[in-house]
Design a protein around this motif. Structure first.
Motif, PDB file in Angstrom:
ATOM      1  N   HIS A  36       0.822  -1.204   0.000  1.00 44.09           N
ATOM      2  CA  HIS A  36       0.000   0.000   0.000  1.00 44.09           C
ATOM      3  C   HIS A  36       0.865   1.266   0.000  1.00 44.09           C
ATOM      4  O   HIS A  36       0.527   2.256  -0.646  1.00 44.09           O
ATOM      5  N   ASP A  39       2.085   1.636  -3.476  1.00 44.45           N
ATOM      6  CA  ASP A  39       0.964   2.076  -4.318  1.00 44.45           C
ATOM      7  C   ASP A  39       0.800   3.597  -4.243  1.00 44.45           C
ATOM      8  O   ASP A  39       0.538   4.253  -5.254  1.00 44.45           O
ATOM      9  N   SER A  40       0.946   4.145  -3.038  1.00 42.88           N
ATOM     10  CA  SER A  40       0.763   5.586  -2.881  1.00 42.88           C
ATOM     11  C   SER A  40       1.859   6.380  -3.578  1.00 42.88           C
ATOM     12  O   SER A  40       1.639   7.518  -3.989  1.00 42.88           O
ATOM     13  N   SER A 110      -1.937  11.494  -3.288  1.00 40.23           N
ATOM     14  CA  SER A 110      -1.434  11.444  -4.664  1.00 40.23           C
ATOM     15  C   SER A 110      -0.814  12.761  -5.136  1.00 40.23           C
ATOM     16  O   SER A 110       0.021  12.773  -6.041  1.00 40.23           O
ATOM     17  N   ASP A 165      -6.622   2.888  -0.836  1.00 37.92           N
ATOM     18  CA  ASP A 165      -6.827   3.735  -2.023  1.00 37.92           C
ATOM     19  C   ASP A 165      -7.864   4.821  -1.780  1.00 37.92           C
ATOM     20  O   ASP A 165      -7.825   5.878  -2.428  1.00 37.92           O
TER      21      ASP A 165
END
Length: 328
Positions: A36, A39-40, A110, A165
């Motif tokens: 995770h 992913d960020s 993001s 997410d």
């Protein structure tokens, strides 16, 4: 030399996309959350991000996961030597104009890299930060409460397992900007580890993280950065997502000795202001010293060395009272 751009390297006209940002991820047995975190980083709106994962002697599948992640990080491996050594290893390998750290269980919004670079260039500074937003898995509520330090009340957001997410593009309020000067940092840590992004040359000139200072390795880096380049500019936008879980290093009992002894060394070394003050995190640690595993002599010595003269009698009384309660 505030705002002088000591390590200035400007990009071409337009967006600051000519500058590479290196993000260093120290990890140790981080297989549960690392995906995770990566992913960020892969979801950043800023395109030029280099990710460096430094594995500190993991015995699980952390290294394999890092190699297989779509962000395609550079993966470095070392024997278990501590998070400060891992951070410095990543700093030495970084090729970016800017460097930042993120822990293996935290996340970045993001737009965080874009926001940090915009702030740095608009304010002409070489170290910038954001505030953090705490979060937890809803399934961890009972485990958090069992730790006994109140962390079940720390999270601002409760999310379902593996639903990270949902945070990465969250609409977070912007609450202005502030400067974190040296005087504030000398009272104790003023921000979490992963809050700051630095010009790479500045982070190196400041000495990197201090392996000898457990629980304060990154704080000493920020102290030296503020000495060299002036206050650290921070955007109050919460774009660092700080994970609260039962196994996080926030439990301060094992950290009391290293934390307070380092603060005492800073004061005795003559680098505290004449007006010796302590901040809220030192205050919090002093309240918990009675429950630490330190000897009676160590507790007494750290209280005397860490607290300002005018408050020592009050702290001694508090400590003695808590010791009596604990023994009962």
């Amino acid at each position: 030399m505030r705002g002088s751009g000591l390590f200035e390297r400007r990009s071409t006209i337009g967006r600051v996309s000519a500058e590479l940002v290196s993000v260093i991820v120290p990890t140790h047995n981080g297989v549960r959350y690392l995906r995770h975190t990566l992913d960020s980083l892969s979801g950043q709106t800023y395109p030029d991000v280099e990710v460096i994962v430094v594995d500190d002697g993991s015995t699980d599948d952390t290294v394999a996961m890092a190699h297989d992640h779509p962000v395609r990080p550079q993966v470095l491996e070392q024997n278990n030597s501590g998070v400060a050594v891992a951070r410095n290893r990543g700093l030495a390998a970084a090729g970016g104009d800017w460097v930042a750290f993120i822990d293996q269980d935290d996340l970045w919004h993001s737009e965080r890299v874009d926001a940090l670079l915009e702030l740095a260039h608009r304010r002409h500074v070489d170290a910038v930060a954001t505030t953090e937003t705490s979060f937890s898995y809803a399934s961890d509520r009972i485990a958090l409460a069992s730790v006994g330090d109140g962390r079940e009340g720390w999270a601002k957001f409760w999310i379902a397992d593996d639903d990270e997410d949902a945070l990465l593009t969250a609409d977070l309020p912007a609450e202005g900007e502030e400067e974190i000067p040296l005087a504030r940092l000398l009272k104790g840590a003023a921000m979490v580890t992963t809050a700051v992004m630095y010009r790479r040359e500045l982070a190196i000139a400041a000495g990197g993280c201090a392996p000898h200072a457990r629980a304060l390795d990154d704080h000493l880096l920020n102290l030296n950065v503020a000495r060299i380049a002036g206050p650290i500019t921070r955007a109050r936008n919460g774009q660092l997502f700080y994970r609260v879980h039962s196994g996080s290093a926030s439990t301060f009992s094992p950290m009391v000795g290293p934390f307070l002894s380092t603060q005492a060394a800073l004061r005795l070394g003559g680098i505290f202001p004449t007006d010796h003050q302590i901040g809220s995190n030192i205050d919090h640690t002093l309240f918990g010293i009675g429950r630490s595993e330190l000897s009676f002599a160590d507790k007494l010595g750290l209280l005397l060395l860490t607290t300002p003269k005018g408050t020592r009698a009050r702290w001694m009384l508090r400590w003695a009272t808590r010791q009596l309660r604990i023994r009962r």
